[in-house]
Design an enzyme around this catalytic site. Structure first.
Site, PDB file in Angstrom:
ATOM      1  N   LYS A 282      44.074  38.478  44.165  1.00 36.87           N
ATOM      2  CA  LYS A 282      44.403  39.647  44.960  1.00 36.87           C
ATOM      3  C   LYS A 282      43.118  40.193  45.599  1.00 36.87           C
ATOM      4  O   LYS A 282      42.040  39.775  45.244  1.00 36.87           O
ATOM      5  CB  LYS A 282      45.056  40.711  44.075  1.00 36.87           C
ATOM      6  CG  LYS A 282      46.423  40.290  43.584  1.00 36.87           C
ATOM      7  CD  LYS A 282      47.112  41.356  42.724  1.00 36.87           C
ATOM      8  CE  LYS A 282      47.091  42.739  43.280  1.00 36.87           C
ATOM      9  NZ  LYS A 282      47.585  42.837  44.677  1.00 36.87           N
TER      10      LYS A 282
ATOM     11  N   GLU B 271      43.807  48.368  42.305  1.00 34.02           N
ATOM     12  CA  GLU B 271      45.016  47.625  41.908  1.00 34.02           C
ATOM     13  C   GLU B 271      44.923  47.217  40.440  1.00 34.02           C
ATOM     14  O   GLU B 271      45.886  47.347  39.670  1.00 34.02           O
ATOM     15  CB  GLU B 271      45.177  46.387  42.792  1.00 34.02           C
ATOM     16  CG  GLU B 271      45.540  46.747  44.229  1.00 34.02           C
ATOM     17  CD  GLU B 271      45.496  45.580  45.192  1.00 34.02           C
ATOM     18  OE1 GLU B 271      44.930  44.520  44.846  1.00 34.02           O
ATOM     19  OE2 GLU B 271      46.037  45.723  46.301  1.00 34.02           O
TER      20      GLU B 271
ATOM     21  N   THR C 219      53.263  43.503  52.053  1.00 34.76           N
ATOM     22  CA  THR C 219      54.456  43.365  51.208  1.00 34.76           C
ATOM     23  C   THR C 219      54.691  44.664  50.430  1.00 34.76           C
ATOM     24  O   THR C 219      55.836  45.134  50.321  1.00 34.76           O
ATOM     25  CB  THR C 219      54.313  42.171  50.239  1.00 34.76           C
ATOM     26  OG1 THR C 219      53.723  41.067  50.937  1.00 34.76           O
ATOM     27  CG2 THR C 219      55.657  41.753  49.687  1.00 34.76           C
TER      28      THR C 219
HETATM   29  C1  5RP Z   1      45.394  44.001  48.686  1.00 39.27           C
HETATM   30  C2  5RP Z   1      46.130  42.939  47.945  1.00 39.27           C
HETATM   31  C3  5RP Z   1      47.460  42.520  48.485  1.00 39.27           C
HETATM   32  O1  5RP Z   1      48.392  42.610  47.475  1.00 39.27           O
HETATM   33  C4  5RP Z   1      47.354  41.111  48.961  1.00 39.27           C
HETATM   34  O2  5RP Z   1      46.278  41.007  49.875  1.00 39.27           O
HETATM   35  C5  5RP Z   1      48.658  40.646  49.617  1.00 39.27           C
HETATM   36  O3  5RP Z   1      48.808  41.314  50.818  1.00 39.27           O
HETATM   37  P1  5RP Z   1      50.051  41.055  51.777  1.00 39.27           P
HETATM   38  O4  5RP Z   1      51.263  41.546  51.055  1.00 39.27           O
HETATM   39  O5  5RP Z   1      49.716  41.845  53.016  1.00 39.27           O
HETATM   40  O6  5RP Z   1      50.113  39.580  52.052  1.00 39.27           O
HETATM   41  O7  5RP Z   1      45.701  42.421  46.961  1.00 39.27           O
HETATM   42  O8  5RP Z   1      44.121  44.213  48.152  1.00 39.27           O
END
Ligand code: 5RP
Length: 224
Positions: free
Chosen positions: A98, A107, A35
């Site tokens: 996350k 993050e 995303t």
């Molecule tokens: C990465 C994260 C991402 O924000 C989370 O895994 C969501 O990923 P995606 O947008 O591919 O579903 O925390 O460490």
């Protein structure tokens, strides 16, 4: 709409959301995942409106650079106005799990340096209670077994994410079957285990705004 189309719509919505607040000095915090990648692609179309970005992973830094967006070291910039990132799960208080992409520590650091955290997610990520998605915990490699034993005492079933080394040289334990009644308490408790770098609960610093991609359009949600 497919899940990919919902992700693209939220990425574009986030770029639209921040675009009126940007100036030539603005530096944006950018997250990691599929995303966040959609957001980076949308940012590429407005790169003339801001200075650059701080990335929460080497992968996002690379994608930003491919769009010609300068990437800064977090230590060389002040507080960021916005941090935009996805989530594996998010509740109506905008607390999140996350770390599905193993970038949780960076993050959390970039989010901590940002005035406003905008979470971008498709509708499948909105849950009543956090914890169906296994909670990622980043650990110092030599502490992995110790931390796993302590997580079992907390009622979880940790599984070593084999073959994954984070951008910080850490390992990941994915913790299944946690009953997360109080996300902020659990976030604090897990972070107190010796050897934990951080865990993927974002409750002490939840998102401020959720841009949720649904088949009826992108909804803007603030904490309820
Ligand atoms: C990465 C994260 C991402 O924000 C989370 O895994 C969501 O990923 P995606 O947008 O591919 O579903 O925390 O460490």
């Amino acid at each position: 709409m497919t899940q990919d189309e919902l992700k693209q719509a939220t990425g574009q919505a986030a770029a639209d959301y921040i675009s009126t607040h940007l100036d030539s000095d603005s530096i944006i915090g950018v997250g990691t995942g599929s995303t966040a990648n959609c957001f980076i692609d949308a940012l590429g179309r407005i790169s003339h409106l801001f200075d650059g970005a701080v990335a929460s992973s080497e992968a996002s830094a690379e994608r930003l650079k491919q769009h010609g967006i300068p990437v800064y070291d977090l230590n060389s910039v002040g507080q960021l106005e916005f941090y935009i990132d996805g989530a594996d799960e998010i509740n109506d208080r905008l607390e999140m799990i996350k770390g599905g992409g193993a970038a949780l520590t960076r993050e959390k650091i970039v989010a901590a340096c940002s005035r406003k955290f905008i979470c971008i997610a498709d509708a499948s990520k909105l849950v009543g209670m956090l914890g169906t998605f296994p909670l990622p915990v980043e650990v110092i490699p030599m502490a992995r077994s110790h931390v796993a034993r302590e997580l079992v005492k907390l009622g979880g079933d940790p599984v070593y994410r084999e073959g994954v080394v984070t951008d910080n040289g850490g390992h990941i334990l994915d913790v299944y079957n946690l009953k997360i009644q109080s996300p902020a308490d659990l976030e604090t408790r897990i972070n107190q285990i010796t050897g934990v770098i951080t865990n993927g609960l974002f409750a002490l610093r939840p998102a401020d705004v959720l841009l949720l991609g649904t088949s009826e359009g992108v909804k803007t949600i603030t904490a309820g």
